[in-house]
Scaffold this active site. Structure first.
Site, PDB file in Angstrom:
ATOM      1  N   ASN A  78       0.805  -1.219   0.000  1.00 43.01           N
ATOM      2  CA  ASN A  78       0.000   0.000   0.000  1.00 43.01           C
ATOM      3  C   ASN A  78       0.839   1.272   0.000  1.00 43.01           C
ATOM      4  O   ASN A  78       0.350   2.349   0.333  1.00 43.01           O
ATOM      5  CB  ASN A  78      -0.973  -0.008   1.186  1.00 43.01           C
ATOM      6  CG  ASN A  78      -0.225  -0.100   2.512  1.00 43.01           C
ATOM      7  OD1 ASN A  78       0.982  -0.369   2.531  1.00 43.01           O
ATOM      8  ND2 ASN A  78      -0.918   0.131   3.606  1.00 43.01           N
ATOM      9  N   ASP A 138      12.135 -17.734  18.992  1.00 46.50           N
ATOM     10  CA  ASP A 138      13.096 -16.681  19.338  1.00 46.50           C
ATOM     11  C   ASP A 138      13.821 -17.019  20.650  1.00 46.50           C
ATOM     12  O   ASP A 138      13.205 -17.517  21.587  1.00 46.50           O
ATOM     13  CB  ASP A 138      12.326 -15.362  19.479  1.00 46.50           C
ATOM     14  CG  ASP A 138      13.242 -14.159  19.521  1.00 46.50           C
ATOM     15  OD1 ASP A 138      14.035 -13.995  18.581  1.00 46.50           O
ATOM     16  OD2 ASP A 138      13.163 -13.390  20.487  1.00 46.50           O
ATOM     17  N   GLU A 173      15.919 -20.886  17.657  1.00 49.94           N
ATOM     18  CA  GLU A 173      17.025 -19.959  17.431  1.00 49.94           C
ATOM     19  C   GLU A 173      18.158 -20.372  18.362  1.00 49.94           C
ATOM     20  O   GLU A 173      18.329 -19.840  19.461  1.00 49.94           O
ATOM     21  CB  GLU A 173      16.619 -18.491  17.693  1.00 49.94           C
ATOM     22  CG  GLU A 173      17.689 -17.544  17.150  1.00 49.94           C
ATOM     23  CD  GLU A 173      17.770 -16.185  17.832  1.00 49.94           C
ATOM     24  OE1 GLU A 173      18.602 -15.365  17.406  1.00 49.94           O
ATOM     25  OE2 GLU A 173      17.022 -15.931  18.785  1.00 49.94           O
TER      26      GLU A 173
HETATM   27  C1  GLC Z   1      16.431 -12.732  18.535  1.00 44.69           C
HETATM   28  C2  GLC Z   1      16.019 -11.984  17.286  1.00 44.69           C
HETATM   29  C3  GLC Z   1      16.515 -10.584  17.391  1.00 44.69           C
HETATM   30  C4  GLC Z   1      15.900  -9.935  18.608  1.00 44.69           C
HETATM   31  C5  GLC Z   1      16.149 -10.758  19.853  1.00 44.69           C
HETATM   32  C6  GLC Z   1      15.265 -10.333  20.982  1.00 44.69           C
HETATM   33  O1  GLC Z   1      17.802 -12.873  18.642  1.00 44.69           O
HETATM   34  O2  GLC Z   1      16.489 -12.652  16.162  1.00 44.69           O
HETATM   35  O3  GLC Z   1      16.215  -9.846  16.237  1.00 44.69           O
HETATM   36  O4  GLC Z   1      16.418  -8.651  18.778  1.00 44.69           O
HETATM   37  O5  GLC Z   1      15.892 -12.119  19.656  1.00 44.69           O
HETATM   38  O6  GLC Z   1      13.941 -10.736  20.742  1.00 44.69           O
HETATM   39 CA    CA Z   2       2.707  -1.253   3.671  1.00 43.37          CA
END
Ligand code: GLC
Ligand code: CA
Length: 523
Positions: free
Chosen positions: A23, A199, A261
Site C-alpha cells: 500500500n 526466538d 534460534e
Molecule cells: C532474537 C532476534 C533478534 C531480537 C532478539 C530479541 O535474537 O532474532 O532480532 O532482537 O531475539 O527478541
Molecule cells: Ca505497507
C-alpha cells in the site's frame, strides 16, 4: 513412517517489514508477501519463515509483542494472514511464523497490569525483584548493553529484561506462562501455520537463585555477557516446554515443525531430539578459509544424529552483517557468496536463505540519524546495529526506492541498489538470482537420489570436496585457479569460469562446482 517434508527443505526468511509493501506506506506488509509468492515459487523455495508480524510498539521491530493473537495494523489483518496461508499452500509453500516466548512487549496487557500496583498478580509472570541498595539485583547484562534490569520511578523492585527495557522477560517458572503459550501455538497452528521459529529458544527459564555470574565480551557484539559454563539460561525445565510443544505439533497433519534460534552446536545436540525441536541454525560465519569451513561443517554435522535431524545451513539473517560483506564485499564477496551457496546447498540438510541473499545484496550503509535498531540506540552508537541488513528489498530498477514503495521506506534504500533489483537480475543469465534459481532447480531434480550421508574427498590445498551419492561438490577457497582431476558431468558452476578442460575441471579462485557422477539409480 510419516513423511518429513521439512528434511532437506529450502526455507526463505522474510523480514516482514522490508520484503514487499502493498500500500505504498514505506513499510512491508502481509498482502505484499502474498503478492510476491510467485516470485518465491519461481525461486524454488519450500517454505517461508516470517519474522514477527504481531501488534507491537516496534521497539525491536516486532520482537516486542503486545498481542500474540493478532496482526500489527501496519502489516495487515488476520484475514490477510489467512489469505497468505491459503495462497502459499496453494503453491506448495509452507509457512513458519516467529514466536517470541522469552519476553513480551512492555505494552503487553500482562505487563501493563503488573505495573498497575505492587500486589498485582501479573507481577509474578515477570521477574520483579528487589535491588541491592540502589543497584540492580545482580550483574546480569542486557544483550543490547547495560544492566538487564530496570526500575521504574523509584519503585522498590526492578524488572528483568535480557534485551531492551521495552522487552520484559517472562517468568516461565509461573505455570500461567507455559499455559498461555500452549494456547498461542495452538491458535496459530489452527490458522494454518506449518510451524514456528522460536526466538531465543533456550532462554525461557532463568536460573532460580539469580546469582551474579562472571562476565566476558560477547563473541559478535563485544558487549559483556555471561561467561560460558556460568549460564543463567538453558535450564533443564526448558526441555519440558519443547517436549510439550512437540507433542502438540505432533497432533497435526501434515507435520508441523519447531525451529529453535540456537546456534551453539552443543546446545543443538541437547534440544534437537525426536521429542523436542526439529531444527536449529547451522550458522556459517567463519572467515573464508577451507579448513575453517570444513571444521564448522563437521561440527554441525555431528551435533545431531542423521536419523533425528540434519543441520539447517544458514549464512545470513536479520541480526548479522550480510555475508557478501562479511566475505570481503563487492565483487570478491559476491564470488565467494556464490561459491558458498553451492558448497552448502549440496550438503545434507535444510538451507535458510535470508531475503536479498538470492540477489547477492551487501550490508547497506544506513545514516546514523536513520538507524532504528535498539542495539545501536542502547549502546549509544558503540555498536553500529543491525539496520544495514534490514534495508527493504529492491524489486524494480528506475523506480523510486528501487520499486519497494513510492513512499520513503522505513530505512532508506542505497542509491546503488537499483542495479541489484529483482527485475534486472531476472533478465540476466549471469545474475546471482539466476544462479540461485538454477541451483535450487537442480537440487530439486536430484533430491530423491541424494542420501543423508556425505563423505569428504581428498582435494588440493585450499579446496574442499565431498561426495553425496551421485553429487560431487568442490569449492576453491584459494587465490589461485586450480584444475581438478574429477570425473563427472558439470551440473553448475558458481561462476562462468568453472568449466571442463581436456584434462579436468577448471576452477577459478573463489568458485565452486556441482558434478554428477553416473551411478545406477538403485545404488
Ligand atoms: C532474537 C532476534 C533478534 C531480537 C532478539 C530479541 O535474537 O532474532 O532480532 O532482537 O531475539 O527478541
Ligand atoms: Ca505497507
Amino acid at each position: 513412517m510419516r513423511s518429513s517434508w521439512w528434511r532437506n527443505a529450502v526455507f526463505y526468511q522474510v523480514y516482514v517489514r522490508s520484503f514487499a509493501d502493498s500500500n505504498n506506506d514505506g513499510v512491508g506488509d502481509l498482502p505484499g508477501i502474498t503478492s510476491r509468492l510467485d516470485y518465491l515459487r519461481s525461486l524454488g523455495v519450500d517454505g517461508l519463515w516470517l519474522t514477527p508480524f504481531y501488534p507491537s510498539p516496534q521497539k525491536d521491530h516486532g520482537y516486542d509483542v503486545a498481542d500474540y493473537y493478532g496482526v500489527n495494523p501496519e502489516y495487515g489483518t488476520l484475514d490477510d494472514f489467512a489469505r497468505l496461508v491459503e495462497e502459499a499452500h496453494r503453491r506448495g509453500i509452507k509457512l513458519l511464523i516467529d514466536i517470541v516466548p522469552n519476553h513480551t512487549s512492555s505494552r503487553h496487557p500482562w505487563f501493563e497490569a503488573a505495573l498497575s500496583g505492587g500486589d498485582d498478580p501479573h507481577r509474578t509472570r515477570y521477574y520483579f525483584v528487589p535491588g541491592r541498595d540502589d543497584a540492580p539485583p545482580n550483574n546480569w547484562q542486557s544483550a543490547f548493553g547495560g544492566p538487564a534490569w530496570t526500575r521504574l520511578d523509584g519503585a522498590p523492585e526492578w524488572y528483568m529484561h535480557l534485551f531492551a527495557p521495552e522487552q520484559p522477560d517472562l517468568n516461565w517458572w509461573n505455570p500461567a506462562v507455559p499455559a498461555e503459550f500452549r494456547k498461542i501455538i495452538t491458535y496459530w497452528l489452527d490458522r494454518g501455520a506449518d510451524g514456528f521459529r522460536i526466538d531465543v529458544a533456550v532462554s525461557l527459564h532463568k536460573r532460580r537463585d539469580l546469582a551474579d555470574r562472571p562476565l566476558v565480551p560477547h563473541r559478535t557484539t563485544g558487549l559483556p555477557t555471561t561467561a560460558p559454563g556460568f549460564e543463567i539460561i538453558d535450564q533443564p525445565e526448558v526441555h519440558d516446554v519443547y517436549r510439550d510443544w512437540r507433542h502438540i505439533t505432533g497432533t497435526y497433519e501434515p507435520e508441523r515443525v519447531l525451529v529453535g534460534e540456537i546456534f551453539d552446536p552443543g546446545r543443538q545436540s541437547r534440544y534437537i531430539k525426536q521429542d523436542e525441536l526439529h531444527m536449529a541454525f547451522a550458522m556459517m560465519d567463519r572467515r573464508w578459509d577451507a579448513s575453517a569451513w570444513k571444521q564448522a561443517i563437521d561440527v554441525y554435522r555431528h551435533a545431531v544424529s542423521r536419523s533425528t535431524s540434519l543441520p539447517s545451513w544458514t549464512q545470513s539473517n536479520h541480526d548479522v552483517i550480510r555475508h557478501v560483506t562479511r566475505l570481503g564485499g563487492d565483487g570478491l564477496g559476491r564470488e565467494r557468496a556464490k561459491a558458498s551457496a553451492l558448497l552448502l546447498l549440496g550438503l545434507p540438510g535444510q538451507y535458510f536463505i535470508y531475503q536479498g541473499e538470492e540477489l547477492g545484496l551487501e550490508e547497506a550503509f544506513v545514516p546514523p540519524e536513520r538507524r532504528e535498531d535498539p542495539l545501536y540506540i542502547h549502546t549509544n552508537g558503540r555498536h553500529q546495529g543491525r539496520d544495514g541488513c534490514r534495508v527493504p528489498m529492491p524489486w524494480r530498477q528506475h523506480e523510486p526506492n528501487a520499486g519497494f514503495s513510492t513512499a520513503p521506506p522505513w530505512l532508506p534504500t542505497p542509491a546503488a541498489w537499483d542495479r541489484n533489483a529483482v527485475d534486472v537480475q531476472a533478465r540476466s543469465t549471469t545474475s546471482v538470482l539466476s544462479l540461485y534459481r538454477r541451483l535450487l532447480e537442480i537440487r530439486r531434480g536430484l533430491a530423491r537420489r541424494l542420501p543423508a550421508r556425505m563423505d569428504w574427498a581428498a582435494a588440493p590445498k585450499d579446496c574442499l570436496m565431498y561426495h553425496r551419492g551421485p553429487l560431487s561438490v568442490a569449492c576453491n577457497f584459494g587465490h589461485r585457479s586450480l584444475e581438478l582431476d574429477q570425473a563427472g558431468r558439470l551440473l553448475i558452476g558458481s561462476t562462468p569460469g568453472v568449466r571442463r578442460s581436456a584434462t579436468g575441471l577448471l576452477m577459478p579462485p573463489n568458485s565452486a562446482a556441482w558434478l554428477e557422477t553416473r551411478r545406477s539409480a538403485a545404488s
